[in-house]
Design a protein around this motif. Structure first.
Motif, mmCIF file in Angstrom:
data_model
loop_
_atom_site.group_PDB
_atom_site.id
_atom_site.type_symbol
_atom_site.label_atom_id
_atom_site.label_comp_id
_atom_site.label_asym_id
_atom_site.label_seq_id
_atom_site.Cartn_x
_atom_site.Cartn_y
_atom_site.Cartn_z
ATOM 1 N N MET A 39 0.826 -1.203 0.000
ATOM 2 C CA MET A 39 0.000 0.000 0.000
ATOM 3 C C MET A 39 0.868 1.264 0.000
ATOM 4 N N GLN A 40 2.018 1.206 0.637
ATOM 5 C CA GLN A 40 2.869 2.388 0.674
ATOM 6 C C GLN A 40 3.326 2.775 -0.733
ATOM 7 N N HIS A 41 3.657 1.782 -1.537
ATOM 8 C CA HIS A 41 4.067 2.038 -2.917
ATOM 9 C C HIS A 41 2.925 2.666 -3.710
ATOM 10 N N SER A 42 1.715 2.271 -3.408
ATOM 11 C CA SER A 42 0.571 2.805 -4.153
ATOM 12 C C SER A 42 0.248 4.245 -3.772
ATOM 13 N N ALA A 43 0.686 4.700 -2.610
ATOM 14 C CA ALA A 43 0.350 6.054 -2.160
ATOM 15 C C ALA A 43 0.896 7.111 -3.112
ATOM 16 N N TRP A 44 2.161 6.974 -3.524
ATOM 17 C CA TRP A 44 2.707 7.963 -4.466
ATOM 18 C C TRP A 44 2.039 7.818 -5.829
ATOM 19 N N GLN A 45 1.709 6.575 -6.215
ATOM 20 C CA GLN A 45 1.036 6.361 -7.501
ATOM 21 C C GLN A 45 -0.332 7.032 -7.510
ATOM 22 N N TYR A 46 -1.005 6.985 -6.376
ATOM 23 C CA TYR A 46 -2.312 7.620 -6.244
ATOM 24 C C TYR A 46 -2.188 9.131 -6.410
ATOM 25 N N VAL A 47 -1.236 9.733 -5.712
ATOM 26 C CA VAL A 47 -1.046 11.181 -5.783
ATOM 27 C C VAL A 47 -0.582 11.601 -7.179
ATOM 28 N N ALA A 48 0.261 10.783 -7.812
ATOM 29 C CA ALA A 48 0.761 11.094 -9.147
ATOM 30 C C ALA A 48 -0.257 10.756 -10.239
ATOM 31 N N GLU A 49 -1.402 10.270 -9.829
ATOM 32 C CA GLU A 49 -2.507 9.917 -10.731
ATOM 33 C C GLU A 49 -2.130 8.810 -11.709
ATOM 34 N N VAL A 50 -1.275 7.894 -11.243
ATOM 35 C CA VAL A 50 -0.924 6.721 -12.023
ATOM 36 C C VAL A 50 -1.979 5.633 -11.811
ATOM 37 N N LEU A 51 -2.547 5.584 -10.615
ATOM 38 C CA LEU A 51 -3.612 4.629 -10.296
ATOM 39 C C LEU A 51 -4.970 5.261 -10.565
ATOM 40 N N ARG A 52 -5.785 4.554 -11.296
ATOM 41 C CA ARG A 52 -7.152 5.021 -11.535
ATOM 42 C C ARG A 52 -8.024 4.569 -10.361
ATOM 43 N N PRO A 53 -9.052 5.326 -10.012
ATOM 44 C CA PRO A 53 -9.904 4.955 -8.878
ATOM 45 C C PRO A 53 -10.464 3.540 -8.978
ATOM 46 N N GLU A 54 -10.815 3.100 -10.181
ATOM 47 C CA GLU A 54 -11.392 1.758 -10.323
ATOM 48 C C GLU A 54 -10.397 0.641 -10.001
ATOM 49 N N GLU A 55 -9.107 0.955 -9.918
ATOM 50 C CA GLU A 55 -8.095 -0.039 -9.560
ATOM 51 C C GLU A 55 -7.952 -0.196 -8.046
ATOM 52 N N LEU A 56 -8.428 0.782 -7.289
ATOM 53 C CA LEU A 56 -8.189 0.800 -5.845
ATOM 54 C C LEU A 56 -8.893 -0.317 -5.076
ATOM 55 N N PRO A 57 -10.137 -0.710 -5.414
ATOM 56 C CA PRO A 57 -10.724 -1.838 -4.677
ATOM 57 C C PRO A 57 -9.911 -3.135 -4.805
ATOM 58 N N MET A 58 -9.411 -3.441 -5.988
ATOM 59 C CA MET A 58 -8.602 -4.652 -6.165
ATOM 60 C C MET A 58 -7.273 -4.519 -5.422
ATOM 61 N N LEU A 59 -6.705 -3.322 -5.426
ATOM 62 C CA LEU A 59 -5.474 -3.076 -4.678
ATOM 63 C C LEU A 59 -5.713 -3.337 -3.188
ATOM 64 N N ALA A 60 -6.857 -2.895 -2.703
ATOM 65 C CA ALA A 60 -7.211 -3.119 -1.295
ATOM 66 C C ALA A 60 -7.374 -4.610 -1.010
ATOM 67 N N ALA A 61 -7.993 -5.331 -1.929
ATOM 68 C CA ALA A 61 -8.162 -6.777 -1.746
ATOM 69 C C ALA A 61 -6.812 -7.473 -1.666
ATOM 70 N N HIS A 62 -5.883 -7.075 -2.527
ATOM 71 C CA HIS A 62 -4.533 -7.659 -2.489
ATOM 72 C C HIS A 62 -3.829 -7.314 -1.179
ATOM 73 N N ALA A 63 -4.038 -6.108 -0.680
ATOM 74 C CA ALA A 63 -3.425 -5.710 0.592
ATOM 75 C C ALA A 63 -3.961 -6.577 1.739
ATOM 76 N N LEU A 64 -5.251 -6.888 1.708
ATOM 77 C CA LEU A 64 -5.830 -7.767 2.735
ATOM 78 C C LEU A 64 -5.205 -9.162 2.657
ATOM 79 N N VAL A 65 -5.064 -9.669 1.454
ATOM 80 C CA VAL A 65 -4.449 -10.989 1.259
ATOM 81 C C VAL A 65 -3.017 -10.988 1.776
ATOM 82 N N ASP A 66 -2.323 -9.847 1.612
ATOM 83 C CA ASP A 66 -0.935 -9.727 2.066
ATOM 84 C C ASP A 66 -0.811 -9.497 3.570
ATOM 85 N N GLY A 67 -1.949 -9.437 4.279
ATOM 86 C CA GLY A 67 -1.909 -9.334 5.731
ATOM 87 C C GLY A 67 -2.175 -7.959 6.309
ATOM 88 N N ARG A 68 -2.403 -6.971 5.482
ATOM 89 C CA ARG A 68 -2.771 -5.642 5.996
ATOM 90 C C ARG A 68 -4.262 -5.666 6.312
#
Length: 146
Positions: free
Chosen positions: A1-30
Protein backbone atom coordinates in the motif's frame (compact mmCIF):
# COMPACT_ATOMS: atom_id res chain seq x y z
CA UNK A 1 0.00 0.00 0.00
CA UNK A 2 2.87 2.39 0.67
CA UNK A 3 4.07 2.04 -2.92
CA UNK A 4 0.57 2.81 -4.15
CA UNK A 5 0.35 6.05 -2.16
CA UNK A 6 2.71 7.96 -4.47
CA UNK A 7 1.04 6.36 -7.50
CA UNK A 8 -2.31 7.62 -6.24
CA UNK A 9 -1.05 11.18 -5.78
CA UNK A 10 0.76 11.09 -9.15
CA UNK A 11 -2.51 9.92 -10.73
CA UNK A 12 -0.92 6.72 -12.02
CA UNK A 13 -3.61 4.63 -10.30
CA UNK A 14 -7.15 5.02 -11.54
CA UNK A 15 -9.90 4.96 -8.88
CA UNK A 16 -11.39 1.76 -10.32
CA UNK A 17 -8.10 -0.04 -9.56
CA UNK A 18 -8.19 0.80 -5.84
CA UNK A 19 -10.72 -1.84 -4.68
CA UNK A 20 -8.60 -4.65 -6.17
CA UNK A 21 -5.47 -3.08 -4.68
CA UNK A 22 -7.21 -3.12 -1.30
CA UNK A 23 -8.16 -6.78 -1.75
CA UNK A 24 -4.53 -7.66 -2.49
CA UNK A 25 -3.42 -5.71 0.59
CA UNK A 26 -5.83 -7.77 2.74
CA UNK A 27 -4.45 -10.99 1.26
CA UNK A 28 -0.94 -9.73 2.07
CA UNK A 29 -1.91 -9.33 5.73
CA UNK A 30 -2.77 -5.64 6.00
CA UNK A 31 -6.08 -4.89 7.66
CA UNK A 32 -8.24 -1.93 8.60
CA UNK A 33 -11.97 -1.21 8.51
CA UNK A 34 -11.70 1.15 5.55
CA UNK A 35 -9.45 -1.29 3.69
CA UNK A 36 -12.04 -4.07 4.08
CA UNK A 37 -14.83 -1.76 2.94
CA UNK A 38 -12.80 -0.59 -0.06
CA UNK A 39 -11.93 -4.17 -1.02
CA UNK A 40 -15.65 -5.01 -1.07
CA UNK A 41 -16.59 -2.24 -3.48
CA UNK A 42 -17.20 -2.96 -7.14
CA UNK A 43 -14.67 -1.21 -9.38
CA UNK A 44 -17.50 0.84 -10.92
CA UNK A 45 -18.47 2.41 -7.60
CA UNK A 46 -18.61 6.15 -7.10
CA UNK A 47 -15.08 7.55 -7.59
CA UNK A 48 -15.42 9.95 -4.67
CA UNK A 49 -16.35 7.11 -2.31
CA UNK A 50 -13.46 4.98 -3.58
CA UNK A 51 -10.98 7.84 -3.14
CA UNK A 52 -12.23 8.68 0.36
CA UNK A 53 -12.00 5.06 1.49
CA UNK A 54 -8.52 4.69 0.01
CA UNK A 55 -7.21 7.77 1.82
CA UNK A 56 -8.94 6.64 5.03
CA UNK A 57 -7.41 3.16 4.70
CA UNK A 58 -3.94 4.65 4.28
CA UNK A 59 -4.50 6.77 7.37
CA UNK A 60 -5.69 3.75 9.39
CA UNK A 61 -2.62 1.81 8.28
CA UNK A 62 -0.29 4.67 9.21
CA UNK A 63 0.80 5.29 5.62
CA UNK A 64 1.17 8.98 4.82
CA UNK A 65 0.19 10.40 1.44
CA UNK A 66 3.20 12.08 -0.13
CA UNK A 67 2.95 15.63 -1.42
CA UNK A 68 2.70 16.20 -5.17
CA UNK A 69 6.41 16.96 -5.55
CA UNK A 70 7.48 13.73 -3.85
CA UNK A 71 4.95 11.74 -5.87
CA UNK A 72 6.14 13.39 -9.08
CA UNK A 73 9.73 12.52 -8.29
CA UNK A 74 8.76 8.89 -7.62
CA UNK A 75 6.99 8.86 -10.97
CA UNK A 76 10.11 10.26 -12.64
CA UNK A 77 12.26 7.54 -11.08
CA UNK A 78 9.79 4.85 -12.16
CA UNK A 79 9.76 6.13 -15.73
CA UNK A 80 13.55 6.41 -15.91
CA UNK A 81 13.99 2.86 -14.62
CA UNK A 82 11.27 1.58 -16.95
CA UNK A 83 13.07 3.15 -19.88
CA UNK A 84 16.50 1.91 -18.75
CA UNK A 85 15.22 -1.66 -18.36
CA UNK A 86 13.32 -1.56 -21.68
CA UNK A 87 10.03 -2.03 -19.83
CA UNK A 88 8.78 1.25 -21.32
CA UNK A 89 9.29 2.74 -24.74
CA UNK A 90 10.28 6.40 -25.02
CA UNK A 91 6.74 7.13 -26.21
CA UNK A 92 5.43 5.25 -23.16
CA UNK A 93 7.53 7.47 -20.91
CA UNK A 94 6.24 10.64 -22.55
CA UNK A 95 2.64 9.42 -22.40
CA UNK A 96 2.92 8.77 -18.66
CA UNK A 97 4.25 12.22 -17.77
CA UNK A 98 0.75 13.35 -16.89
CA UNK A 99 1.66 15.72 -14.08
CA UNK A 100 4.20 18.46 -13.65
CA UNK A 101 7.42 17.04 -12.27
CA UNK A 102 10.03 19.41 -10.92
CA UNK A 103 13.59 18.53 -11.84
CA UNK A 104 16.28 19.06 -9.22
CA UNK A 105 19.38 18.00 -11.10
CA UNK A 106 20.85 18.66 -14.52
CA UNK A 107 20.24 15.03 -15.53
CA UNK A 108 16.59 15.20 -14.46
CA UNK A 109 16.15 18.45 -16.35
CA UNK A 110 17.65 16.93 -19.48
CA UNK A 111 15.47 13.80 -19.13
CA UNK A 112 12.30 15.86 -18.73
CA UNK A 113 13.27 18.24 -21.52
CA UNK A 114 13.70 15.48 -24.08
CA UNK A 115 10.61 13.61 -22.84
CA UNK A 116 8.53 16.77 -23.11
CA UNK A 117 9.61 17.27 -26.71
CA UNK A 118 7.38 14.37 -27.72
CA UNK A 119 3.94 15.24 -28.95
CA UNK A 120 1.36 13.60 -31.11
CA UNK A 121 2.59 15.85 -33.92
CA UNK A 122 6.10 14.44 -34.06
CA UNK A 123 6.66 13.02 -37.52
CA UNK A 124 7.46 9.35 -38.10
CA UNK A 125 10.84 10.37 -39.52
CA UNK A 126 11.68 12.30 -36.34
CA UNK A 127 10.57 9.63 -33.88
CA UNK A 128 13.70 7.40 -34.04
CA UNK A 129 15.98 10.38 -33.37
CA UNK A 130 13.84 11.54 -30.46
CA UNK A 131 13.76 8.04 -28.97
CA UNK A 132 17.53 7.78 -29.33
CA UNK A 133 18.01 11.13 -27.59
CA UNK A 134 15.80 10.05 -24.71
CA UNK A 135 17.59 6.72 -24.29
CA UNK A 136 21.22 7.72 -24.93
CA UNK A 137 21.50 11.24 -23.59
CA UNK A 138 19.37 10.60 -20.54
CA UNK A 139 19.47 6.97 -19.54
CA UNK A 140 23.20 6.75 -20.16
CA UNK A 141 23.71 9.24 -17.35
CA UNK A 142 20.54 8.36 -15.45
CA UNK A 143 20.80 9.67 -11.87
CA UNK A 144 18.22 7.12 -10.70
CA UNK A 145 20.27 3.98 -11.24
CA UNK A 146 21.92 3.80 -7.87
Amino acid sequence: MQHSAWQYVAEVLRPEELPMLAAHALVDGRDSPALRELAGLPSRSDETEIRELYVQALHELGIPLPDEEAAGRCLLVRLAFGLAKDELSPKGVADRLSMTVAARTQEETRFLSVAADYSEWIGPDDLPGWENDLRVRNVGSCPFRG
